[in-house]
Scaffold this active site. Structure first.
Site: not given
Ligand code: F7E
Length: 344
Positions: A136, A134, A157
Site C-alpha cells: 500500500e 505493505s 494507512y
Molecule cells: O481491498 C477493493 C478495495 O480491503 C482490496 C490489507 O492487507 O493489502 C490489504 O489492503 C481492493 C481495494 O485490501 C470492496 O477498494 C472493492 O482496492 O481486501 P482489501 P487492500 O486495501 O488492498 C495491503 C497490502 C495491506 O497492507 C492491508 O493491510 O478491493 N474493494 N469492493 C473492496 N475492498 C473491501 N475491503 N470491501 C469491498 O466491498
C-alpha cells in the site's frame, strides 16, 4: 533454541507466523491487544496445547503504545527475534480513523523500535527485528513494483506504514540494529478478516449458496491486486531475519488479478453466477483508490530462495472450501476433462 516475540499475534499473519516458528522449534511469545470476546480465535489450537511442560507458546495482553509495558515485555521475554505485526490493517477504515491508524502503526512502531534499542543497549544483546511493511506504500506508482519503486501512498494507512518503514531504516542505519522491512503485497487465507475483499466475497458466496443472503454489495471492481497466501508470506518474514545482512524485501506472487476473477472462482465453487448477486454500493468505495498492485519479488527469490507455493486459484478455492464447510456445504467439483480419444 531461539525465542521470538510477535506483536499482533492474534491477527491472520501473527497466527500463521506463531505456528511456523513453533514448527521450527522456537519458543514464541505473542502480544495481543485484547484476549477477550473472541479476539484470539485464530490462536485457539495453539492455546489448547494440553501438556504444560511442553508448552512453548505464551500469550501476553497489552498495548504497544504503553512504553513501560513494552520495555518490560522485551526484558522479560528476552527474544532473539521480534516481529512487529501489530496495527490497524484495514485501508478503508484508515480513512475513517486516520489518527488511530497513525498512532498504532507509525507511533507504535517507533515505540517498539525505541524499547528494543534501549533493551539491546542495556543488555548488550542482539535482537533481530522484522517490520511488517505493505505494498500500500507504493500507492500510485505503476506496476511492477519492487524495492526501487518510489513510494506514493494514497491512504492514511499507506502513509503510516511508510513512516514505520522509514523509522525502521533509521534505527538500522543509526544504531546498527538488525532490522528488515518486508514489503508484503496482499496475502489472504481462510483466517482473513471478514471486511477484506477476498473473505467478504468467499463468505458471501457461501452464505448465498446456503440461502442465508441474496446480495453482495461491493465497491470499486476495476482495481487489480497481487494476492498470495499468508502461510507463504510468513515464511518470507522469517527468512529475512536469517540472512547475514539486514535488508528490505518485496514479497509478492508477480501476478495480479481483477476482482471479477475473484468473483468468478469463488461463486463458481459455490455453483453460482456472481452477476446475479453482486451490486455496486458507493458506500463500499474509498475516497482514494490504489488501482493496480503487482509485485516483483525477484530479490527475495535470489537472496532468500523464497517463492510462493500457493497460486491465486488454489488460495480462493481453499477459502471457499473453508467458508462452505462452516455452513455444512461442499464446493461444486470442477468438471473432469473428457478423456482424450486416441487416434491411430
Ligand atoms: O481491498 C477493493 C478495495 O480491503 C482490496 C490489507 O492487507 O493489502 C490489504 O489492503 C481492493 C481495494 O485490501 C470492496 O477498494 C472493492 O482496492 O481486501 P482489501 P487492500 O486495501 O488492498 C495491503 C497490502 C495491506 O497492507 C492491508 O493491510 O478491493 N474493494 N469492493 C473492496 N475492498 C473491501 N475491503 N470491501 C469491498 O466491498
Amino acid at each position: 533454541m531461539k525465542t521470538a516475540l510477535i506483536t499482533g499475534v492474534a491477527g491472520q499473519d501473527g497466527s500463521y507466523l506463531a505456528e511456523f516458528l513453533l514448527e521450527q522449534g522456537y519458543t514464541v511469545h505473542g502480544l495481543a491487544r485484547r484476549i477477550e470476546g473472541g479476539a484470539i480465535w485464530r490462536l485457539a489450537p495453539l492455546l489448547a496445547e494440553s501438556d504444560e511442560t511442553e508448552r512453548r507458546f505464551f500469550l501476553h495482553e497489552g498495548d504497544i503504545l504503553d512504553a513501560g509495558f513494552l520495555r518490560r515485555l522485551i526484558d522479560e521475554t528476552q527474544p532473539d527475534e521480534l516481529y512487529n505485526l501489530a496495527g490497524q490493517s484495514h485501508v478503508g477504515l484508515s480513512f475513517v480513523q486516520p489518527a488511530r491508524t497513525m498512532a498504532v502503526i507509525a507511533t507504535g512502531t517507533a515505540m517498539v523500535l525505541e524499547a528494543l534499542h534501549a533493551h539491546c543497549r542495556a543488555s548488550g544483546r542482539q535482537v533481530r527485528f522484522y517490520q511488517a511493511g505493505s505494498s500500500e506504500m507504493f500507492g500510485a506508482s505503476p506496476p511492477p513494483q519492487n524495492e526501487d519503486t518510489p513510494f506514493h501512498p494514497r491512504s492514511p494507512y499507506g502513509v503510516a506504514k511508510l513512516a514505520a518503514h522509514n523509522a525502521t531504516a533509521v534505527y538500522r542505519d543509526a544504531y546498527g540494529l538488525f532490522a528488515c522491512n518486508g514489503i508484503l503485497f496482499n496475502h489472504e487465507s481462510p483466517r482473513r478478516g471478514e471486511n477484506f475483499v477476498t473473505r467478504k466475497v468467499t463468505l458471501a458466496a457461501a452464505r448465498i449458496a446456503a440461502g442465508m443472503q441474496d446480495r453482495l454489495a461491493l465497491g470499486d471492481l476495476s482495481v487489480r491486486r497481487d494476492w498470495g497466501h499468508a502461510a507463504d508470506y510468513v515464511r518470507a518474514m522469517w527468512l529475512m531475519l536469517q540472512q547475514e545482512e539486514p535488508e528490505d524485501f518485496v514479497i509478492a506472487t508477480g501476478q495480479s488479478h481483477a476482482i471479477g476473477e475473484l468473483l468468478e472462482i469463488a461463486f463458481g465453487q459455490a455453483g453460482l453466477d456472481w452477476r446475479r448477486h453482486v451490486v455496486a454500493d458507493p458506500a463500499c468505495r474509498r475516497p482514494l483508490e490504489v488501482d493496480h498492485l503487482c509485485g516483483d519479488a525477484g530479490k527475495a527469490a535470489r537472496l532468500l530462495g523464497w517463492r510462493p507455493t500457493i497460486g491465486f486459484e488454489a488460495l480462493i478455492a481453499e477459502m471457499m472450501e473453508a467458508d462452505l464447510a462452516r455452513l455444512g456445504l461442499q464446493p461444486v467439483q470442477a468438471a473432469q476433462p473428457a478423456p482424450r480419444l486416441m487416434t491411430a
